[in-house]
Structures are given as structure tokens and as C-alpha cells.
Enzyme design. Structure first.
Site, PDB file in Angstrom:
ATOM      1  N   GLU A 113      15.443  -3.030  13.272  1.00 20.68           N
ATOM      2  CA  GLU A 113      15.436  -1.999  14.296  1.00 20.68           C
ATOM      3  C   GLU A 113      13.965  -1.788  14.675  1.00 20.68           C
ATOM      4  O   GLU A 113      13.135  -1.560  13.795  1.00 20.68           O
ATOM      5  CB  GLU A 113      16.026  -0.708  13.733  1.00 20.68           C
ATOM      6  CG  GLU A 113      16.230   0.318  14.801  1.00 20.68           C
ATOM      7  CD  GLU A 113      16.744   1.658  14.279  1.00 20.68           C
ATOM      8  OE1 GLU A 113      17.172   1.729  13.108  1.00 20.68           O
ATOM      9  OE2 GLU A 113      16.691   2.623  15.050  1.00 20.68           O
TER      10      GLU A 113
ATOM     11  N   ARG B 122      18.458  -4.125  -2.066  1.00 15.28           N
ATOM     12  CA  ARG B 122      17.188  -4.080  -1.361  1.00 15.28           C
ATOM     13  C   ARG B 122      16.034  -4.112  -2.359  1.00 15.28           C
ATOM     14  O   ARG B 122      16.195  -3.787  -3.525  1.00 15.28           O
ATOM     15  CB  ARG B 122      17.095  -2.882  -0.431  1.00 15.28           C
ATOM     16  CG  ARG B 122      17.119  -1.519  -1.072  1.00 15.28           C
ATOM     17  CD  ARG B 122      16.744  -0.429  -0.049  1.00 15.28           C
ATOM     18  NE  ARG B 122      17.527  -0.508   1.179  1.00 15.28           N
ATOM     19  CZ  ARG B 122      16.995  -0.438   2.409  1.00 15.28           C
ATOM     20  NH1 ARG B 122      15.694  -0.303   2.583  1.00 15.28           N
ATOM     21  NH2 ARG B 122      17.756  -0.482   3.470  1.00 15.28           N
TER      22      ARG B 122
ATOM     23  N   LYS C 118      10.961   3.211   6.399  1.00 15.26           N
ATOM     24  CA  LYS C 118      10.103   3.256   7.577  1.00 15.26           C
ATOM     25  C   LYS C 118       9.789   4.693   7.977  1.00 15.26           C
ATOM     26  O   LYS C 118       8.714   4.969   8.485  1.00 15.26           O
ATOM     27  CB  LYS C 118      10.779   2.510   8.737  1.00 15.26           C
ATOM     28  CG  LYS C 118      10.604   1.009   8.606  1.00 15.26           C
ATOM     29  CD  LYS C 118      11.145   0.291   9.814  1.00 15.26           C
ATOM     30  CE  LYS C 118      12.656   0.196   9.728  1.00 15.26           C
ATOM     31  NZ  LYS C 118      13.236  -0.632  10.787  1.00 15.26           N
TER      32      LYS C 118
HETATM   33  P1  ATP Z   1      14.335   1.442   6.463  1.00 12.16           P
HETATM   34  O1  ATP Z   1      15.246   2.101   5.493  1.00 12.16           O
HETATM   35  O2  ATP Z   1      12.990   1.097   5.907  1.00 12.16           O
HETATM   36  O3  ATP Z   1      14.257   2.124   7.792  1.00 12.16           O
HETATM   37  P2  ATP Z   1      16.189  -0.399   7.565  1.00 12.16           P
HETATM   38  O4  ATP Z   1      17.150  -1.111   6.709  1.00 12.16           O
HETATM   39  O5  ATP Z   1      16.707   0.693   8.391  1.00 12.16           O
HETATM   40  O6  ATP Z   1      14.966   0.025   6.663  1.00 12.16           O
HETATM   41  P3  ATP Z   1      15.958  -2.391   9.560  1.00 12.16           P
HETATM   42  O7  ATP Z   1      14.904  -2.593  10.556  1.00 12.16           O
HETATM   43  O8  ATP Z   1      17.296  -1.982  10.019  1.00 12.16           O
HETATM   44  O9  ATP Z   1      15.396  -1.360   8.501  1.00 12.16           O
HETATM   45  O10 ATP Z   1      16.058  -3.663   8.616  1.00 12.16           O
HETATM   46  C1  ATP Z   1      16.212  -4.980   9.084  1.00 12.16           C
HETATM   47  C2  ATP Z   1      16.791  -5.811   7.993  1.00 12.16           C
HETATM   48  O11 ATP Z   1      15.941  -5.793   6.847  1.00 12.16           O
HETATM   49  C3  ATP Z   1      18.135  -5.275   7.550  1.00 12.16           C
HETATM   50  O12 ATP Z   1      19.037  -6.351   7.434  1.00 12.16           O
HETATM   51  C4  ATP Z   1      17.856  -4.634   6.229  1.00 12.16           C
HETATM   52  O13 ATP Z   1      18.966  -4.720   5.400  1.00 12.16           O
HETATM   53  C5  ATP Z   1      16.672  -5.438   5.709  1.00 12.16           C
HETATM   54  N1  ATP Z   1      15.853  -4.607   4.816  1.00 12.16           N
HETATM   55  C6  ATP Z   1      15.282  -3.429   5.102  1.00 12.16           C
HETATM   56  N2  ATP Z   1      14.642  -2.928   4.026  1.00 12.16           N
HETATM   57  C7  ATP Z   1      14.826  -3.813   3.026  1.00 12.16           C
HETATM   58  C8  ATP Z   1      14.425  -3.882   1.655  1.00 12.16           C
HETATM   59  N3  ATP Z   1      13.700  -2.913   1.093  1.00 12.16           N
HETATM   60  N4  ATP Z   1      14.795  -4.955   0.924  1.00 12.16           N
HETATM   61  C9  ATP Z   1      15.509  -5.940   1.486  1.00 12.16           C
HETATM   62  N5  ATP Z   1      15.930  -5.942   2.765  1.00 12.16           N
HETATM   63  C10 ATP Z   1      15.598  -4.893   3.533  1.00 12.16           C
HETATM   64 MG    MG Z   2      18.422   0.050   9.838  1.00  9.35          MG
END
Ligand code: ATP
Ligand code: MG
Length: 577
Positions: A50, A276, A286
Site C-alpha cells: 500500500e 511477518r 508503517k
Molecule cells: P504495516 O503494518 O507496516 O502498515 P502492511 O502489511 O499494511 O504493513 P503493506 O504495504 O500492505 O503493509 O504490505 C505489503 C506486503 O508486505 C503485504 O503482503 C504484507 O503482508 C507484507 N509485509 C508487511 N509487513 C511485513 C513484515 N513485517 N513481514 C513480512 N511481510 C510483511
Molecule cells: Mg496493508
């Protein structure tokens, strides 16, 4: 370190070992799919960030997994911006994300997509679902919607709008899109089961009314699809076969499948969840990283203390080291916290092979070699990298006045301190043996501000012809030739391994006040005058450093990437016991 920390470290280590030696469960699922020729034996993954922040090391794990699998199976991996929530998204993030994925060594070719490209198609799918009698427009307020949803222990209640006719639903949904209603007044909801034990299945919202300028579609839309609805359809539209996501979406999988079952799609992708990455001494969400930036706890998204890829890059991390780290931690189905010492271990291993060895003095102490001829300069041979014979050697100038580290001298040396002290002889790296013959002190403070020494001309290159030994070798720079530099030393951003552990405390209370130390009066070897951003060095005996973009002509700035002390090797050694 407490016993609990010790146990955590043990289990991380074992996890790391297991995953290094066995194929992970995701690759096992794909192997099984290929055996039965599922999806015509295609493997197509996607990385769906995102664009609401910079990528971090957790994303790197997901990138390595998705792009890595595509590569291994000769499949494809798309880059897809999951831009369904315009209020938090920005083109700055879209650009940084592409830069970071490329930097990490992966390529989406011409397959860069945006969920927003599918808004029209997703809308058509919503119409299909309404026509099938499986979705309805609901007028409950956000608060009431929540109330009606129930809880883990309480079943939900049907919305009074649940049984609207198809015609009325189609009419209202069309008018939602046309902008006839204010934000939040109505939603489109899936008609599934308000009594489901899985809260995600209790008539989840598919669309909300939200007047927000979208960074790509502008004001074309005033309704936006929810992630849970947009994501499976985007996957289907792109023909994704394996939709890999993190564990918190496990309970959403039945909904993912439900949406795909309601519409006609060419490919029903399979959602697979993995744990994760959590890393000690930092935070990864984020939202929190944005807070750290906005509240100026750090200098920006690319502050070298941040776990972002931009921060790690500026800190001197290499893509190879990060990929190697992701491979070492592997993928598991259980959440755990990885010790940041393992990440540091990976960068040390990589830089040990590639970084040029140079001499730099961070806290200088002036040394005058009294019997060295005034005005004489010698060019001494120094090895660039003992780990890489191909790296060759260079000349280092030596003269009568040099700087050494303050730490390498003690007026009253404690037991086991073998470096310089009054009357003692030591070796200057690549140069000569010197003996300390006197000290000069500051009149007021009494601090030692200069040393007087003599050198033995017979020991050029670092060996005495009579075979006498010294117990220490220290680094130095020639005062007349050295280049003044600024050096920034970094430590963990948080003092606590898990800053989120204590629910009653704000994670910010654990910010490490000593995470940055700036040394402005350092001296480096002349060859570093032109150090370019991104070049990495080992400052002998001090650690690995890289040139920072703040470098200006004549005043290089260096970041310490990592010290030489390998905490991880120590943990591992203890394990093997
Ligand atoms: P955040 O909680 O930091 O906002 P998010 O999952 O909302 O993270 P996205 O931009 O939606 O962030 O993530 C893109 C991809 O990266 C998704 O498929 C997510 O599952 C993966 N991802 C995000 N954070 C992690 C992590 N700590 N470890 C492994 N994969 C991750
Ligand atoms: Mg997300």
C-alpha cells in the site's frame, strides 16, 4: 540478558536453522500444486504494497519471498500498488517503493499495476454480486454497524436493511457512485452470515462513501472498495496463482474465497499466510514509522537508524546482505522476533568480503615522533583487503606528526591493557614501532593532549630485525595528510528488545537517547577525500562505515554501518556450547 531473552534467542536460532535446511511450507504447497497441474502449472505471485509509507525490512522478506518464488519456478511476480485507501496514500511512496524493490535486486518488467486501475472492473463485480442477491446497501451508521456486528462471544444481528430488493440495492448503489449521498451515509455490504463465528464473515463492508482525492484517479470516484473486497479481485484479474500474505489475514481467507466464488473469474488464486518479520530493538508498522518521522525522533524515512530499506541503504547495508538475511530467517507459520544481531551479522559477513580496509581516527590524540626527520614523508604500503587479494594495495603517507585514537593510550594502564602507555613500545600498523617517551597535558584540565614518542627506523613495515615483539598494533593517520571528516555512530533505535511488549507504555518511551553520536573532529586517510555516496569501508579496528550523502567537497561524512563485534557469533557459539 534475562533468561527469557536467552530462550527467545535459542528458539530464533533453531527456527533459522530449520528453515535453512528444509524447504518451507509455501514451496511445498506450490510443489504439490505443480504435481497435479493446478493452474496449468503456472506460478504467478505479486507483491502488493500500500503506497502509504516507505518499505521496511519486513517488506523485504515479502519481496524476497514473492519475487524469489517466481524466479525459482520460472513464473512471474507482479508489483501491485494496493491503493484503495486514498486518504493515506501518496506518489512519493509509489516512487520510493519502486526504487527500493529495484535496489533489492528484483524486477517486475512491465507488470506494474495499481488496484485503482481495476476500480471500474471491481465496481462491475459488485453489481454482479448485488444482482445475485448477495450484497445490499446498508444505511446503518458506522457506530451502529459496529454494534450490530457483535463480538467474539456475541453473535451479530441482521441489519434492518438486509432484505432490500435487488432493484432498490442497484438503484442505491448506482446513486452512491453518482455522489448523491454524503460520506459515510451508506455502505455496500456482502450478505453472508451475521451469526458466523468468524467476524469477518458477518456481512462485511464492500464499499464506503469517501470523498478523497486519489493520487491516480483524482476525484473520479467517491466510493472506494474495501481491501478485503478489492484484493481477491485484483489477484483474479491479474491471474495470480498464489497470493502470499501475512498471518493476520488467516481469518480473512474464507472471505477472500467467498468473494471469488460469487463472481466469474478465470483464476481463483490461493491465499497462503506466513509469519511477518518482527525485528528486535525496532518497530515495523508503517504508522509508527511515520510517527517517528513526523515527530522528528529521526531525521526522515531514510534516517540510518530506521528499519526502512531507504534507511538501511543509507546506513551502508547492501542488497546482498538483506537478501541473505531474508533467506536465513526463512518463512514460518508462527510469529517470532528475530534478533537484530542476526541482521548485523549478515551485513558484516558481506562487507568483510567487499569493503576496503582503511585507517581513520575518530577521537584524535596528537603524537609527535621526536626522532623522525622534520619535513620527511614516506609512502608506506597498505593492504586494501586481506580477504580479497584482487583488491591490491595502496600507499599511505607517514610523517613526524600523526594522530592515534585517544583510547589507544593510557597514562596509567590497567592490567591487560597492552596498547600505548608511558615507556611502552607498540606497532603502528604498516609503519614502525614507536615508544612513548612523554606526555603533554592541558594546563587547566590536566587532560593528556599530546604524546611524545620515538620510533625505531629498523622496524619499517612493522617488524623488528632483532625479533623483538610488541603486544599491540594500532591504527593512525598522518596529521599533515589526513582529511578532516564527520563520523556518525548509530546504535539501536530502541533500548528495549520489544518496544511494544508493555501494553501500558508508549513505545516511544523506549527510544534510545544514545542512538546517534556525531563526531565532528575525525581524521581519515587521504584516499577517502573523494569517498562517494554508497562506498563502504572497514575503518581498521573500528567497524564498517559508508559515505553519507551529506558529504560535501572536502568534508566527507561517514555513517557507521556496524561495529566489528559480532554479537550473533557469540550467541551461536554459546548454543553449540
Ligand atoms: P504495516 O503494518 O507496516 O502498515 P502492511 O502489511 O499494511 O504493513 P503493506 O504495504 O500492505 O503493509 O504490505 C505489503 C506486503 O508486505 C503485504 O503482503 C504484507 O503482508 C507484507 N509485509 C508487511 N509487513 C511485513 C513484515 N513485517 N513481514 C513480512 N511481510 C510483511
Ligand atoms: Mg496493508
Amino acid at each position: 540478558m534475562t533468561a527469557k531473552d536467552e530462550n527467545d534467542r535459542t528458539s530464533i536460532l533453531n527456527d533459522a536453522r530449520d528453515s535453512a535446511t528444509s524447504r518451507d511450507f509455501i514451496r511445498e504447497i506450490i510443489d504439490a500444486d505443480l504435481k497435479v497441474n493446478k493452474n496449468n502449472s503456472r506460478v504467478h505471485t505479486r507483491f502488493p504494497p500500500e503506497p502509504n509509507g516507505y518499505l521496511h525490512i519486513g517488506h523485504a522478506k515479502s519481496i524476497c519471498l514473492n519475487f524469489g518464488i517466481a524466479k525459482e519456478y520460472r513464473g512471474l511476480c507482479n508489483l501491485r500498488f494496493d491503493d484503495t485507501n486514498p486518504s493515506k496514500e501518496d506518489v512519493e511512496y509509489v516512487e520510493s517503493i519502486q526504487e527500493d524493490v529495484r535496489w533489492l535486486g528484483f524486477d517486475w518488467d512491465d507488470r506494474r499495476y495499481y488496484a485503482s486501475d481495476y476500480f471500474e472492473q471491481i465496481y462491475d463485480y459488485a453489481i454482479q454480486i448485488i444482482e445475485a442477491g448477495k450484497a445490499y446497501v446498508c444505511d446503518l451508521s458506522p457506530d451502529d454497524t459496529r454494534q450490530y456486528r457483535g463480538s467474539f462471544t456475541l453473535p451479530g444481528k441482521d441489519s434492518p436493511f438486509r432484505n432490500r430488493s435487488k432493484e432498490e440495492n442497484l438503484d442505491l448503489f448506482t446513486r452512491m457512485r453518482a455522489g448523491e449521498f454524503p460520506d459515510g451515509l451508506r455502505t455496500l455490504r456482502a450478505k453472508i452470515d451475521m451469526a458466523s463465528p468468524n467476524i469477518n464473515m458477518r456481512d462485511p463492508v464492500m464499499y464506503r462513501i469517501m470523498r478523497a482525492e486519489h493520487h491516480r484517479t483524482g476525484s473520479a470516484w467517491c466510493i472506494y472498495p474495501m481491501y478485503d473486497f478489492a484484493h481477491p479481485l485484483s489477484d483474479a484479474i491479474e491471474g495470480i496463482t498464489h497470493s502470499i500474505c501475512t498471518l493476520e489475514f488467516e481469518d480473512h481467507r474464507p472471505l477472500y474465497d467467498w468473494f471469488l466464488d460469487q463472481v466469474t473469474v478465470a483464476c481463483h488464486s490461493q491465499q497462503i499466510e506466513f509469519a511477518r518479520l518482527n525485528l528486535s530493538h525496532t518497530v515495523m508498522s508503517k504508522r509508527k514509522l511515520l510517527e517517528l518521522v513526523q515527530e522528528e525522533h529521526v531525521a526522515g524515512w531514510d534516517d540510518p537508524r530506521m528499519p526502512t530499506l531507504a534507511g538501511l541503504r543509507r546506513r551502508g547495508y547492501t542488497p546482498e546482505a538483506i537478501r541473505n538475511f531474508c533467506e536465513t530467517i526463512g518463512v514460518a507459520k508462527r510469529d517470532s522476533m528475530v534478533d537484530i544481531a542476526l541482521l548485523e551479522h549478515c551485513i558484516r559477513q558481506d562487507l568483510n568480503k567487499r569493503a576496503l580496509r582503511v585507517m581513520a581516527v575518530l577521537r584524535p590524540l596528537k603524537v609527535v615522533i621526536e626522532n623522525y626527520p622534520e619535513g620527511q614523508v614516506e609512502e608506506l604500503d597498505a593492504v586494501n583487503n586481506p580477504e580479497d587479494p584482487g583488491a591490491g594495495s595502496r600507499k599511505v603517507p607517514f610523517s613526524r606528526v600523526i594522530y592515534i585514537e585517544q583510547d589507544d593510550f593510557r597514562e596509567n594502564p590497567p592490567p591487560k591493557y597492552y596498547r600505548l602507555a608511558p615507556g611502552r613500545e607498540i606497532r603502528l600498523r604498516y609503519a614502525y614501532f614507536i615508544t612513548c617517551t612523554g606526555v603533554v597535558k592541558d594546563d587547566k584540565t590536566g587532560d593528556v593532549i599530546e604524546l611524545r614518542c620515538t620510533y625505531d627506523p629498523q622496524t619499517r613495515g612493522g617488524d623488528a630485525p632483532d625479533g623483538r615483539k610488541v603486544k599491540a598494533t594500532i591504527h593512525w593517520v598522518s596529521a599533515q595528510h589526513a582529511v578532516p571528516a564527520e563520523v556518525r555512530l548509530y546504535d539501536h533505535l530502541f533500548t528495549k528488545a520489544n518496544p511494544l511488549e508493555d501494553e501500558n507504555a508508549d513505545y516511544r518511551t523506549y527510544i534510545n537517547p544514545q542512538s546517534l553520536e556525531v563526531l565532528k573532529n575525525c581524521f581519515v586517510e587521504p584516499c577517502l577525500a573523494q569517498a562517494a555516496y554508497g562506498s563502504t569501508y572497514q575503518f581498521e579496528r573500528l567497524g564498517y562505515f559508508c559515505a553519507d550523502p551529506d558529504t560535501t567537497k572536502g568534508k566527507p561524512v561517514f555513517n557507521r554501518t556496524v561495529t566489528l563485534r559480532d554479537e550473533w557469533a557469540k550467541v551461536e557459539k554459546k548454543q553449540k556450547g
